[in-house]
Design a protein around this motif. Structure first.
Motif, PDB file in Angstrom:
ATOM      1  N   ASP A 119      35.755  32.916  54.263  1.00 33.32           N
ATOM      2  CA  ASP A 119      35.935  34.325  54.255  1.00 33.32           C
ATOM      3  C   ASP A 119      35.556  34.929  52.838  1.00 33.32           C
ATOM      4  O   ASP A 119      36.430  35.680  52.303  1.00 33.32           O
ATOM      5  N   ARG A 143      36.192  33.596  49.758  1.00 31.44           N
ATOM      6  CA  ARG A 143      36.959  33.407  48.835  1.00 31.44           C
ATOM      7  C   ARG A 143      36.917  31.818  49.011  1.00 31.44           C
ATOM      8  O   ARG A 143      36.472  31.121  49.839  1.00 31.44           O
ATOM      9  N   GLN A 166      35.206  29.205  39.951  1.00 36.78           N
ATOM     10  CA  GLN A 166      35.923  29.500  38.660  1.00 36.78           C
ATOM     11  C   GLN A 166      37.615  28.836  38.823  1.00 36.78           C
ATOM     12  O   GLN A 166      37.700  27.772  38.522  1.00 36.78           O
ATOM     13  N   THR A 169      42.361  31.682  43.906  1.00 36.84           N
ATOM     14  CA  THR A 169      43.416  32.654  44.001  1.00 36.84           C
ATOM     15  C   THR A 169      44.808  31.862  44.074  1.00 36.84           C
ATOM     16  O   THR A 169      45.783  32.165  43.373  1.00 36.84           O
ATOM     17  N   MET A 170      44.724  31.252  45.336  1.00 33.60           N
ATOM     18  CA  MET A 170      45.975  30.312  45.489  1.00 33.60           C
ATOM     19  C   MET A 170      46.065  28.902  44.737  1.00 33.60           C
ATOM     20  O   MET A 170      44.945  28.543  45.048  1.00 33.60           O
ATOM     21  N   GLN A 184      37.965  31.581  31.741  1.00 37.66           N
ATOM     22  CA  GLN A 184      37.905  33.222  32.383  1.00 37.66           C
ATOM     23  C   GLN A 184      38.560  33.781  31.260  1.00 37.66           C
ATOM     24  O   GLN A 184      39.660  33.378  30.605  1.00 37.66           O
ATOM     25  N   PRO A 222      41.558  35.627  31.486  1.00 36.52           N
ATOM     26  CA  PRO A 222      42.981  35.526  31.562  1.00 36.52           C
ATOM     27  C   PRO A 222      43.480  34.075  31.340  1.00 36.52           C
ATOM     28  O   PRO A 222      44.632  33.884  31.168  1.00 36.52           O
ATOM     29  N   VAL A 235      53.771  38.204  43.740  1.00 37.89           N
ATOM     30  CA  VAL A 235      52.334  37.689  43.571  1.00 37.89           C
ATOM     31  C   VAL A 235      52.350  36.705  42.311  1.00 37.89           C
ATOM     32  O   VAL A 235      51.852  35.527  42.557  1.00 37.89           O
ATOM     33  N   TYR A 254      54.337  33.238  43.501  1.00 32.02           N
ATOM     34  CA  TYR A 254      53.708  32.476  44.611  1.00 32.02           C
ATOM     35  C   TYR A 254      52.250  31.964  44.134  1.00 32.02           C
ATOM     36  O   TYR A 254      51.912  31.001  44.732  1.00 32.02           O
ATOM     37  N   LEU A 255      51.652  32.928  43.186  1.00 32.32           N
ATOM     38  CA  LEU A 255      50.369  32.389  42.943  1.00 32.32           C
ATOM     39  C   LEU A 255      50.386  31.584  41.489  1.00 32.32           C
ATOM     40  O   LEU A 255      49.334  30.900  41.106  1.00 32.32           O
ATOM     41  N   ILE A 303      48.090  36.911  35.707  1.00 33.33           N
ATOM     42  CA  ILE A 303      47.637  38.168  35.128  1.00 33.33           C
ATOM     43  C   ILE A 303      46.432  38.719  35.890  1.00 33.33           C
ATOM     44  O   ILE A 303      46.353  39.952  36.196  1.00 33.33           O
ATOM     45  N   THR A 304      45.533  37.805  36.527  1.00 34.62           N
ATOM     46  CA  THR A 304      44.353  38.466  37.351  1.00 34.62           C
ATOM     47  C   THR A 304      44.895  39.164  38.527  1.00 34.62           C
ATOM     48  O   THR A 304      44.256  40.262  39.007  1.00 34.62           O
ATOM     49  N   GLU A 305      45.925  38.626  39.197  1.00 29.94           N
ATOM     50  CA  GLU A 305      46.276  39.281  40.383  1.00 29.94           C
ATOM     51  C   GLU A 305      47.364  39.986  40.329  1.00 29.94           C
ATOM     52  O   GLU A 305      47.704  40.791  41.364  1.00 29.94           O
ATOM     53  N   CYS A 306      48.132  40.431  39.343  1.00 30.38           N
ATOM     54  CA  CYS A 306      49.165  41.412  39.366  1.00 30.38           C
ATOM     55  C   CYS A 306      48.670  42.792  39.733  1.00 30.38           C
ATOM     56  O   CYS A 306      47.891  43.081  39.202  1.00 30.38           O
ATOM     57  N   PRO A 307      49.387  43.133  40.613  1.00 24.68           N
ATOM     58  CA  PRO A 307      48.726  44.519  41.087  1.00 24.68           C
ATOM     59  C   PRO A 307      48.905  45.592  40.022  1.00 24.68           C
ATOM     60  O   PRO A 307      48.101  46.577  40.063  1.00 24.68           O
ATOM     61  N   LEU A 315      42.550  43.451  31.035  1.00 28.53           N
ATOM     62  CA  LEU A 315      41.357  42.799  31.461  1.00 28.53           C
ATOM     63  C   LEU A 315      40.238  43.681  31.614  1.00 28.53           C
ATOM     64  O   LEU A 315      40.585  45.065  32.140  1.00 28.53           O
ATOM     65  N   ARG A 359      40.351  47.105  34.388  1.00 26.18           N
ATOM     66  CA  ARG A 359      41.661  47.121  34.875  1.00 26.18           C
ATOM     67  C   ARG A 359      42.176  48.390  34.072  1.00 26.18           C
ATOM     68  O   ARG A 359      41.866  48.378  32.753  1.00 26.18           O
ATOM     69  N   ARG A 402      37.400  46.413  41.863  1.00 27.25           N
ATOM     70  CA  ARG A 402      37.124  45.272  40.768  1.00 27.25           C
ATOM     71  C   ARG A 402      36.739  43.896  41.585  1.00 27.25           C
ATOM     72  O   ARG A 402      36.077  43.109  41.036  1.00 27.25           O
ATOM     73  N   GLU A 462      31.546  36.537  32.221  1.00 25.68           N
ATOM     74  CA  GLU A 462      32.414  37.153  31.513  1.00 25.68           C
ATOM     75  C   GLU A 462      32.006  38.439  30.924  1.00 25.68           C
ATOM     76  O   GLU A 462      31.144  38.592  30.215  1.00 25.68           O
ATOM     77  N   CYS A 502      54.164  37.659  49.872  1.00 24.87           N
ATOM     78  CA  CYS A 502      54.480  38.192  48.673  1.00 24.87           C
ATOM     79  C   CYS A 502      55.166  39.531  48.505  1.00 24.87           C
ATOM     80  O   CYS A 502      55.453  39.903  47.737  1.00 24.87           O
ATOM     81  N   ALA A 549      46.756  45.807  46.429  1.00 20.24           N
ATOM     82  CA  ALA A 549      47.820  44.691  45.734  1.00 20.24           C
ATOM     83  C   ALA A 549      47.719  43.371  46.473  1.00 20.24           C
ATOM     84  O   ALA A 549      47.900  42.659  45.638  1.00 20.24           O
TER      85      ALA A 549
END
Lengths: 339, 317
Positions: free
Chosen positions: A31, A33, A50, A53-54, A133, A135, A236, A239-240, A316-320, B32, B35, B110, B121, B208, B266
């Motif tokens: 999907d 990802r 890269q 995510t998980m 990358q 982050p 997040v 768990y990540l 860092i990437t996924e923090c809302p 980043l 963001r 994003r 990048e 989460c 989120a």
């Protein structure tokens, strides 16, 4: 150190050979990802990614895992522990930061038969990061885009082939009968160049020197309030995180039968420290977020003499709300000592 | 500097100077590319941190709850709708909040942009005339803003704040497309197909709770998932547990959800959370003529009743 080479186009058939002996987990596209999954054929794997995510931590430390089940009768209780999978497994294409994370798990799960059995049965074939990358900060926490720590084999991309660095004897055994050629001088030179370029492209990262002392002396500093004001208190980051390993245990019972299940837990959740009396020693996100930082950069150093972060940058990437661990650490390390 | 950023700073400065508020909640540059990040400004010296761009995706209304200070808040159309609901639900008082409304043209997704770049990048991002120009070491990519908006921005029905104390920027035209087209398509599927779709989405959930915590309307003192005695819901990531979490949450925000999409933005694993929320929002609109967060006066339908309410769902004795 021994090195071999493999053509990129031969990766799928190499995986097919490994599949005859191992259950192989590899990055696959699902999907839109990329996720780590058990593959059925070498062609399913993609190394053109890269990072996932998980993290692949769930392969050795599943998010939901039955520890035992029971059935009670009037006088007896039968307890059944799930049998361990005997077939050896292999994680292929794991990033060096994630491979290193299992070295921390080895401390945390010392004496845990569920983890230890799986771990002893698992080989890690990592792939170095040609393009770190924004982050990423592995080099600040003792790792590197081509760190071999924790891996059995490390692949280094060199044009249309990979240089295979043999790290452990178990790794060497994977290549027996493979017929792969020893790496020539050109391949080795090119690999060195790739490593240098990647390392040079890494951002400033975080300053580790003196950080633990700074953290230990800043526990009550009001700066934590400011640093965590935007934190939503979700899970997040934990768990990540490839090194976060806290868990909870729950009993699912139905009549006289039931099971005890281990599930991931997160220090960011209010329930994590809620006591039976109703008191919560970490009542707000301030205390919870501080705990996460303290655990990684102070407590784990005390317990295991290792930094509890591998610099993968997922949090860092996924923090809302883009609450950046590098910024937090930087602010703390620049604090003047509280008088 | 963009005009809107300049005006936001001017307003924030004067509000703090004149001591009309203790705190301004807005956005600052993130760490980043692509963001922006929530920012809390209490002193005039800090005012220049505030920015406005196409990455101000968070619904800041979530920070208003349980706050004793007088607050000015930067609010997009959807954020204002949430503030309206929170006022109606007595979570914040209208006179405690200065709403700095901003007509919004949608926020950049994003993750979609990153998918196009495939790991290249980004070093510099500029916005100009509805275009986003991304520059990196060896590339330059120009993207049209309208093709990279968040799904919630594409179905937005109130880009302009419905209430405000100060408005920054000119009103923007509202979208004329049918906002519930995707819901109608979903409804047209068979029950099995709908269930299959939802389960596939929920199976990705890692529990989460980023969706819940990003949602300003999820403010329960104790969320049903956090209760351990009694445990209302299983804590595993099994299909049944994750499905119950999402179904229950959808019911909890039914008739209240302002479709801001904060939950979905989120979510780190891309669960289609809004599908159910929007289905319920549409039902509430059709059945009760109620659209959440657009008026302070209209009574929330699921928080009231009339003796002659239709009860066709009741089984006849």
């Amino acid at each position: 150190m021994k090195t071999k080479t493999i053509k990129k186009k031969d990766i799928a058939s190499f995986l097919d050979t490994l599949l005859t002996r191992y259950e192989v987990f590899a990055p696959v596209e699902r999907d839109e990802r990329v996720v780590f999954e058990a593959i059925g054929a070498g062609s399913e794997a993609t190394l053109d990614y890269q990072n996932t995510t998980m993290p692949p931590k769930g392969i050795l430390f599943p998010q939901t895992e039955q520890l035992f089940s029971y059935r009670s009768t009037k006088d007896t209780a039968d307890i059944a522990v799930p049998s361990f999978k005997e077939k050896p497994q292999l994680i292929f294409g794991i990033r060096p930061c994630d491979a290193r994370s299992f070295l921390l798990f080895d401390h945390a799960f010392d004496g845990d038969p569920y983890y230890i059995n799986r771990r002893g049965n698992t080989l890690l074939v990592s792939i170095g990061c040609t393009h770190p990358q924004a982050p990423c900060f592995c080099t600040s926490v003792g790792g590197g885009p081509f760190s071999e720590e924790g891996s059995d084999l490390l692949l280094i991309e060199t044009g249309d082939q990979y240089l295979i660095q043999i790290v452990t004897d178990r790794g060497a055994q994977l290549l027996e009968e493979s017929g792969f050629k020893d790496a020539g001088k050109d391949a080795l030179t090119l690999a060195q160049k790739m490593i240098k370029t990647a390392e040079a492209s890494m951002g400033a990262g975080i300053e580790i020197d003196g950080l633990k002392e700074k953290l230990d002396s800043s526990f009550e500093n009001p700066i934590w309030q400011e640093l965590t004001e935007k934190c939503l208190g979700c899970g997040v980051c934990t768990y990540l995180c490839p090194t976060c390993h806290c868990f909870d245990m729950v009993d699912e019972a139905e009549g006289s039968t039931g099971e005890r299940i281990r599930i991931w837990d997160s220090c960011q959740f209010p329930l994590f420290t809620l006591q039976a009396s109703g008191v919560n020693p970490r009542p707000t996100v301030k205390e919870r977020f501080r705990q996460r930082i303290m655990h990684k950069f102070s407590y784990m150093i005390e317990s295991y003499n290792q930094i509890g972060c591998v610099g993968c940058g997922r949090c860092i990437t996924e923090c809302p709300v883009n609450l950046d661990i590098r910024q937090v650490v930087h602010t703390i390390s620049k604090l003047e000592a509280l008088s | 500097m963009p005009e809107v950023t300049k005006k936001i700073r001017e307003i924030a400065r004067s509000l703090l100077q004149e001591k009309k508020v203790d705190l301004v909640i807005g956005f600052e540059q993130g760490t980043l590319p692509l963001r922006a990040t929530p920012c809390f400004v209490r002193g005039e010296k800090e005012v220049d941190r505030l920015v406005w761009d196409s990455f101000c995706e968070n619904n800041l209304a979530t920070y208003l709850i349980k706050r004793a200070e007088r607050v000015a808040i930067i609010a997009k159309g959807c954020d204002v709708r949430t503030i309206v609901e929170l006022i109606k639900e007595n979570q914040i008082s209208r006179d405690q909040v200065v709403i700095i409304g901003i007509p919004c043209q949608g926020m950049f997704d994003r993750r979609q942009v990153e998918a196009v770049l495939q790991g290249k990048e980004i070093q510099e991002v500029t916005e100009k005339d509805g275009q986003l120009i991304l520059r990196g070491g060896s590339f330059k990519e120009t993207l049209k803003r309208d093709t990279f908006l968040y799904p919630s921005c594409i179905t937005c029905t109130h880009r302009n704040p419905v209430i405000y104390d100060l408005l920054v920027g000119d009103p923007v035209p509202e979208l004329s497309t049918d906002p519930y087209q995707d819901v109608e398509e979903f409804e047209a599927r068979s029950a099995e197909e709908r269930w299959e779709y939802l389960i596939k989405e929920f199976t990705r959930c890692i529990r989460c709770y980023a969706c819940r915590n990003a949602c300003p309307l999820c403010y329960c003192q104790e969320c049903f998932v956090d209760s351990s005695s009694p445990p209302w819901i299983g804590k595993t990531t099994d299909e049944s547990d994750t499905a119950i979490f999402h179904l229950m949450r959808a019911f909890h925000v039914a008739g209240r959800c302002t479709e801001c999409g904060a939950c979905e933005r989120a979510c780190p694993v891309g669960v289609d959370i809004r599908k159910l929320n929007r289905k319920l929002a549409r039902d509430v609109k059709e059945r009760f003529g109620y659209e959440s967060g657009v008026s302070l006066e209209q009574v929330t339908p699921l928080a009231t009743f009339k003796p002659d309410d239709p009860e066709e769902f009741m089984v006849n004795p």
